[in-house]
Scaffold this motif. Structure first.
Motif, PDB file in Angstrom:
ATOM      1  N   PHE A   1      41.377  35.989  30.884  1.00 26.22           N
ATOM      2  CA  PHE A   1      42.735  35.449  31.057  1.00 26.22           C
ATOM      3  C   PHE A   1      43.203  35.716  32.488  1.00 26.22           C
ATOM      4  O   PHE A   1      42.906  36.748  33.063  1.00 26.22           O
ATOM      5  CB  PHE A   1      43.718  36.148  30.120  1.00 26.22           C
ATOM      6  CG  PHE A   1      43.378  36.066  28.664  1.00 26.22           C
ATOM      7  CD1 PHE A   1      42.454  36.930  28.098  1.00 26.22           C
ATOM      8  CD2 PHE A   1      44.012  35.151  27.840  1.00 26.22           C
ATOM      9  CE1 PHE A   1      42.149  36.874  26.745  1.00 26.22           C
ATOM     10  CE2 PHE A   1      43.723  35.086  26.490  1.00 26.22           C
ATOM     11  CZ  PHE A   1      42.787  35.943  25.945  1.00 26.22           C
TER      12      PHE A   1
ATOM     13  N   LEU B   1      47.148  39.001  37.730  1.00 25.79           N
ATOM     14  CA  LEU B   1      46.381  39.900  36.863  1.00 25.79           C
ATOM     15  C   LEU B   1      45.302  39.130  36.130  1.00 25.79           C
ATOM     16  O   LEU B   1      45.516  38.007  35.682  1.00 25.79           O
ATOM     17  CB  LEU B   1      47.310  40.547  35.832  1.00 25.79           C
ATOM     18  CG  LEU B   1      48.413  41.454  36.368  1.00 25.79           C
ATOM     19  CD1 LEU B   1      49.406  41.782  35.259  1.00 25.79           C
ATOM     20  CD2 LEU B   1      47.821  42.732  36.931  1.00 25.79           C
TER      21      LEU B   1
ATOM     22  N   GLN C   1      43.552  43.319  25.137  1.00 19.99           N
ATOM     23  CA  GLN C   1      43.076  42.816  26.420  1.00 19.99           C
ATOM     24  C   GLN C   1      42.986  43.993  27.404  1.00 19.99           C
ATOM     25  O   GLN C   1      43.833  44.878  27.411  1.00 19.99           O
ATOM     26  CB  GLN C   1      44.014  41.744  26.956  1.00 19.99           C
ATOM     27  CG  GLN C   1      44.009  40.487  26.093  1.00 19.99           C
ATOM     28  CD  GLN C   1      44.849  39.367  26.659  1.00 19.99           C
ATOM     29  OE1 GLN C   1      45.289  39.397  27.807  1.00 19.99           O
ATOM     30  NE2 GLN C   1      45.072  38.332  25.849  1.00 19.99           N
TER      31      GLN C   1
ATOM     32  N   PHE D   1      43.021  44.950  31.282  1.00 22.30           N
ATOM     33  CA  PHE D   1      43.533  44.365  32.522  1.00 22.30           C
ATOM     34  C   PHE D   1      42.912  45.000  33.762  1.00 22.30           C
ATOM     35  O   PHE D   1      42.621  46.204  33.792  1.00 22.30           O
ATOM     36  CB  PHE D   1      45.053  44.532  32.605  1.00 22.30           C
ATOM     37  CG  PHE D   1      45.805  43.553  31.762  1.00 22.30           C
ATOM     38  CD1 PHE D   1      45.960  43.762  30.403  1.00 22.30           C
ATOM     39  CD2 PHE D   1      46.346  42.402  32.324  1.00 22.30           C
ATOM     40  CE1 PHE D   1      46.636  42.847  29.614  1.00 22.30           C
ATOM     41  CE2 PHE D   1      47.043  41.487  31.545  1.00 22.30           C
ATOM     42  CZ  PHE D   1      47.184  41.708  30.188  1.00 22.30           C
TER      43      PHE D   1
END
Lengths: 118, 118
Positions: free
Chosen positions: A33, A91, A107, A109
């Protein structure tokens, strides 16, 4: 193993310049993402890849933003003809694929790339 | 656009006190996740609660979810100075793209800034 890495950590661009931001996800993570985080705000979704396929690019602000993940691992977010409003932290996050309602994953990061357009 | 609204926007407490942060959202969800962000470690996942769960614990963290009120709360007990950070709720929803491939998508709130004084 290593976490998500991003480079560069900081980027200063003059208005009108093109920039390329790199993301190295956690090995084996199918999902990747990209988010944009303005100062004092939460991350805003930009785009999503499952392996090399870009399944969702609904959050890209304009056609100046382009993302790719050609081999299903490293991803690059490119911003063409940067504008001052593009200044933000970008990000990248990766995760295992979540494809069922009761099966969800967190998730992971990266540290982000702080882009300043002058 | 950000779905979650967090309350309060900022919270200042003394070490040892409990901290409670609230999150409200507008649409249906499959899960809700809480993340913490500080300058030292970036954005880190704290806890995930599924839509069919009402309460979850992890160490000093307690999360509740009320899907009828579309709200969640995060309680941090016996806070420490190291808990100083921004806290974000993120609603998770399973989506499908035009090709029928499912993927999980997170939408973040604007965050609560927590300051714990030693």
């Amino acid at each position: 193993g290593a976490g998500v890495s991003q480079s560069p950590r900081y980027k200063v661009a003059k208005r009108g310049q093109d920039v390329a931001l790199r993301c190295d996800p956690i090995s084996g993570h199918v999902s990747l993402f990209w988010y944009q985080q303005a100062l004092g705000q939460g991350p805003e979704f930009l785009t999503y890849f499952q392996n090399e396929a870009q399944l969702d690019k609904s959050g890209l602000p304009s056609d100046r933003f382009f993302a790719e993940r050609p081999e299903g691992s490293v991803s690059t977010l490119k911003i063409q003809r940067t504008q001052q409003e593009d200044s933000a932290v970008y990000l990248c996050a990766s995760s295992l694929v979540w494809a069922a309602k009761t099966l969800a994953y967190e998730q992971y990061f990266g540290p982000g790339t702080r882009l300043t357009v002058t | 656009s950000q779905q979650g609204e967090e309350d309060p926007q900022a919270l200042s407490i003394q070490e040892g006190e409990n901290a409670t942060m609230n999150c409200s959202y507008k649409t249906s969800i499959n899960n809700l996740q809480w993340y913490r962000q500080n300058s030292g470690r970036g954005l880190v996942h704290l806890i995930l609660i599924r839509s069919n769960e009402r309460e979850k614990h992890s160490g000093r963290l307690r999360v509740t979810l009320d899907t009828s009120k579309k709200s969640s709360s995060l309680l941090i007990t016996a806070s420490r100075a190291a808990d100083t950070a921004s806290y974000f709720c993120a609603t998770g929803l399973l989506r499908s793209n035009a090709g029928g491939t499912s993927y999980g998508k997170l939408t973040f709130g604007q965050g609560t800034i927590l300051t714990v004084h030693p």
